[in-house]
Scaffold this active site. Structure first.
Site, PDB file in Angstrom:
ATOM      1  N   LYS A 121     -10.092   0.242  -1.437  1.00 25.37           N
ATOM      2  CA  LYS A 121      -9.823  -1.077  -1.889  1.00 25.37           C
ATOM      3  C   LYS A 121      -9.162  -1.687  -0.894  1.00 25.37           C
ATOM      4  O   LYS A 121      -9.238  -2.770  -0.191  1.00 25.37           O
ATOM      5  CB  LYS A 121     -10.588  -1.977  -3.422  1.00 25.37           C
TER       6      LYS A 121
ATOM      7  N   ARG B 103     -12.083  -6.489 -13.677  1.00 22.01           N
ATOM      8  CA  ARG B 103     -11.794  -5.402 -14.079  1.00 22.01           C
ATOM      9  C   ARG B 103     -13.088  -5.094 -15.133  1.00 22.01           C
ATOM     10  O   ARG B 103     -13.606  -4.255 -15.349  1.00 22.01           O
ATOM     11  CB  ARG B 103     -10.972  -4.106 -13.941  1.00 22.01           C
TER      12      ARG B 103
ATOM     13  N   ARG C 135      -3.156  10.729  -2.375  1.00 25.22           N
ATOM     14  CA  ARG C 135      -2.428   8.574  -2.106  1.00 25.22           C
ATOM     15  C   ARG C 135      -1.082   9.246  -1.492  1.00 25.22           C
ATOM     16  O   ARG C 135       0.001   9.305  -2.595  1.00 25.22           O
ATOM     17  CB  ARG C 135      -3.191   8.131  -2.753  1.00 25.22           C
TER      18      ARG C 135
ATOM     19  N   ARG D  87       2.081   7.820  -6.413  1.00 25.44           N
ATOM     20  CA  ARG D  87       1.682   7.056  -8.106  1.00 25.44           C
ATOM     21  C   ARG D  87       2.066   7.872  -9.103  1.00 25.44           C
ATOM     22  O   ARG D  87       1.413   8.115  -9.210  1.00 25.44           O
ATOM     23  CB  ARG D  87       1.104   5.556  -8.035  1.00 25.44           C
TER      24      ARG D  87
ATOM     25  N   ARG E 161      -8.265   7.261 -15.951  1.00 24.50           N
ATOM     26  CA  ARG E 161      -8.996   6.123 -14.863  1.00 24.50           C
ATOM     27  C   ARG E 161     -10.059   5.891 -14.289  1.00 24.50           C
ATOM     28  O   ARG E 161     -11.206   5.479 -15.171  1.00 24.50           O
ATOM     29  CB  ARG E 161      -7.774   5.548 -13.631  1.00 24.50           C
TER      30      ARG E 161
HETATM   31  P1  ADP Z   1      -7.857   2.163  -3.845  1.00 22.50           P
HETATM   32  O1  ADP Z   1      -6.676   0.368  -3.977  1.00 22.50           O
HETATM   33  O2  ADP Z   1      -9.277   1.267  -3.862  1.00 22.50           O
HETATM   34  O3  ADP Z   1      -7.697   2.444  -5.234  1.00 22.50           O
HETATM   35  P2  ADP Z   1      -6.975   3.025  -1.905  1.00 22.50           P
HETATM   36  O4  ADP Z   1      -7.121   2.301  -0.445  1.00 22.50           O
HETATM   37  O5  ADP Z   1      -5.374   2.925  -1.870  1.00 22.50           O
HETATM   38  O6  ADP Z   1      -7.949   2.970  -2.520  1.00 22.50           O
HETATM   39  O7  ADP Z   1      -7.419   4.461  -1.130  1.00 22.50           O
HETATM   40  C1  ADP Z   1      -7.404   5.034  -1.885  1.00 22.50           C
HETATM   41  C2  ADP Z   1      -6.807   6.816  -0.776  1.00 22.50           C
HETATM   42  O8  ADP Z   1      -7.484   7.040   0.140  1.00 22.50           O
HETATM   43  C3  ADP Z   1      -5.544   6.247  -0.045  1.00 22.50           C
HETATM   44  O9  ADP Z   1      -4.218   7.281   0.089  1.00 22.50           O
HETATM   45  C4  ADP Z   1      -6.240   6.199   0.855  1.00 22.50           C
HETATM   46  O10 ADP Z   1      -4.790   6.167   2.615  1.00 22.50           O
HETATM   47  C5  ADP Z   1      -7.304   6.868   1.467  1.00 22.50           C
HETATM   48  N1  ADP Z   1      -8.745   6.318   2.163  1.00 22.50           N
HETATM   49  C6  ADP Z   1      -8.636   4.961   1.575  1.00 22.50           C
HETATM   50  N2  ADP Z   1      -9.720   4.614   2.420  1.00 22.50           N
HETATM   51  C7  ADP Z   1     -10.578   6.046   3.285  1.00 22.50           C
HETATM   52  C8  ADP Z   1     -11.739   6.229   4.207  1.00 22.50           C
HETATM   53  N3  ADP Z   1     -12.526   5.994   4.285  1.00 22.50           N
HETATM   54  N4  ADP Z   1     -11.709   8.165   4.555  1.00 22.50           N
HETATM   55  C9  ADP Z   1     -10.783   8.793   3.272  1.00 22.50           C
HETATM   56  N5  ADP Z   1      -9.582   8.567   2.902  1.00 22.50           N
HETATM   57  C10 ADP Z   1      -9.344   7.002   2.721  1.00 22.50           C
HETATM   58  P1  AMP Z   2      -4.715  -0.963  -9.248  1.00 24.50           P
HETATM   59  O1  AMP Z   2      -4.027  -0.951  -7.701  1.00 24.50           O
HETATM   60  O2  AMP Z   2      -5.793  -1.709  -8.811  1.00 24.50           O
HETATM   61  O3  AMP Z   2      -5.817   0.812  -8.575  1.00 24.50           O
HETATM   62  O4  AMP Z   2      -4.379  -0.632 -10.837  1.00 24.50           O
HETATM   63  C1  AMP Z   2      -3.164   0.176 -10.960  1.00 24.50           C
HETATM   64  C2  AMP Z   2      -3.591  -0.443 -12.581  1.00 24.50           C
HETATM   65  O5  AMP Z   2      -3.340  -1.243 -12.854  1.00 24.50           O
HETATM   66  C3  AMP Z   2      -4.843  -0.175 -13.399  1.00 24.50           C
HETATM   67  O6  AMP Z   2      -4.693   1.138 -14.094  1.00 24.50           O
HETATM   68  C4  AMP Z   2      -4.487  -0.321 -14.463  1.00 24.50           C
HETATM   69  O7  AMP Z   2      -4.052   0.086 -15.864  1.00 24.50           O
HETATM   70  C5  AMP Z   2      -3.771  -1.738 -13.950  1.00 24.50           C
HETATM   71  N1  AMP Z   2      -4.087  -3.028 -14.131  1.00 24.50           N
HETATM   72  C6  AMP Z   2      -4.622  -4.025 -12.332  1.00 24.50           C
HETATM   73  N2  AMP Z   2      -6.109  -4.520 -12.343  1.00 24.50           N
HETATM   74  C7  AMP Z   2      -6.451  -4.950 -13.682  1.00 24.50           C
HETATM   75  C8  AMP Z   2      -7.204  -5.157 -14.663  1.00 24.50           C
HETATM   76  N3  AMP Z   2      -7.580  -6.152 -13.573  1.00 24.50           N
HETATM   77  N4  AMP Z   2      -7.122  -5.449 -15.981  1.00 24.50           N
HETATM   78  C9  AMP Z   2      -6.549  -4.378 -16.586  1.00 24.50           C
HETATM   79  N5  AMP Z   2      -5.597  -3.609 -16.134  1.00 24.50           N
HETATM   80  C10 AMP Z   2      -5.279  -3.713 -15.058  1.00 24.50           C
END
Ligand code: ADP
Ligand code: AMP
Length: 226
Positions: A13, A87, A126, A155, A166
């Protein structure tokens, strides 16, 4: 346009949102990023939220709602892409009435579909570039040579125990949100596997159509009821 990106943690995302923001001139509203910034700044909200983030649990809805509400209002209820919000079905319900009150309903919810094993692989490697917030993957999306490896962090919720938590929370509390949007005709399904640019091209195909529909609606408004 008013969009939301939906999908499990690690679906891509944030990665795709940063591209869509540049391409369609949108503001990225990530509740995860807003919460992490509050934790770093040690605000009262950040202090309250920190243990939930570390454990991979959802932060109480009233805290997150405050952040989402402020960010959406600050961007005048348009040209934004939500990431990580809503969420839960309760959050989705609140968001729908909040946006309705401001005559600013979502245009679409873009749902990224990625299988479980790929998610775990993505999250465990990541890395975030601390100075800029850019997100990389050690194998699939490696940082360029100009990035000093010492500035890359993992992270706290990308540790195996927090990842498992999660994904469990996602299955129980977040996945039902998709049915909420499907029932309202807003959900757009996108295959999230493949290279970043392949997923981006699929998203573009969908977002371009949404943008065209918006432009057509502005050009030919519905006649006023007499
Ligand atoms: P989210 O915001 O949904 O948690 P991220 O955008 O942070 O996901 O992506 C999670 C991990 O996967 C990151 O390390 C990112 O670089 C990697 N990633 C994102 N898109 C792809 C893809 N299409 N193929 C492989 N790895 C990806
Ligand atoms: P993300 O960066 O979207 O993966 O979110 C990281 C963490 O933030 C999650 O695991 C939750 O602990 C918190 N968080 C983010 N968005 C929400 C939401 N809409 N509701 C509750 N917790 C959230």
């Amino acid at each position: 346009m008013r969009l939301a990106l939906f999908g499990p943690p690690g679906a891509g995302k944030g990665t795709q949102a940063s591209r869509l923001v540049d391409r369609y001139d949108l503001t990225h509203i990530s509740t995860g990023n807003l919460l992490r910034a509050a934790v770093r700044a040690r605000t009262p909200l950040g202090r309250e939220a920190a243990p939930y983030l570390d454990a991979g649990r959802l932060v109480p809805s009233d805290l997150v709602r405050r952040l989402a509400e402020e960010a959406i209002a600050a961007h005048e209820f348009d040209d934004f892409i939500l990431d990580g919000y809503p969420r839960t079905v309760e959050q989705a319900d609140w968001l729908a009435s909040f946006l309705e009150r401001h005559e600013a309903p979502l245009d679409a919810v873009l749902c990224l579909h990625v299988p479980y094993h790929a998610i775990v692989e993505r999250l465990s490697k990541r890395r975030v570039h601390e100075p800029t917030g850019a997100v990389y993957h050690l194998d699939f999306n490696p940082p360029p040579p100009s990035v000093d490896p010492a500035t890359l962090i993992q992270r706290s919720d990308d540790r195996p125990e927090a990842i498992a938590k999660r994904l469990e929370v996602y299955a129980r509390e977040t996945q039902p949100v998709q049915a909420f949007y499907r029932a309202r005709g807003l959900s757009k399904d996108i295959v999230g596997v493949g290279r970043v640019r392949e997923v981006a091209a699929r998203l573009d195909g969908v977002v371009i159509r949404i943008a065209q529909r918006r432009r057509a609606a502005v050009a030919a408004p519905l006649p006023e009821a007499s």
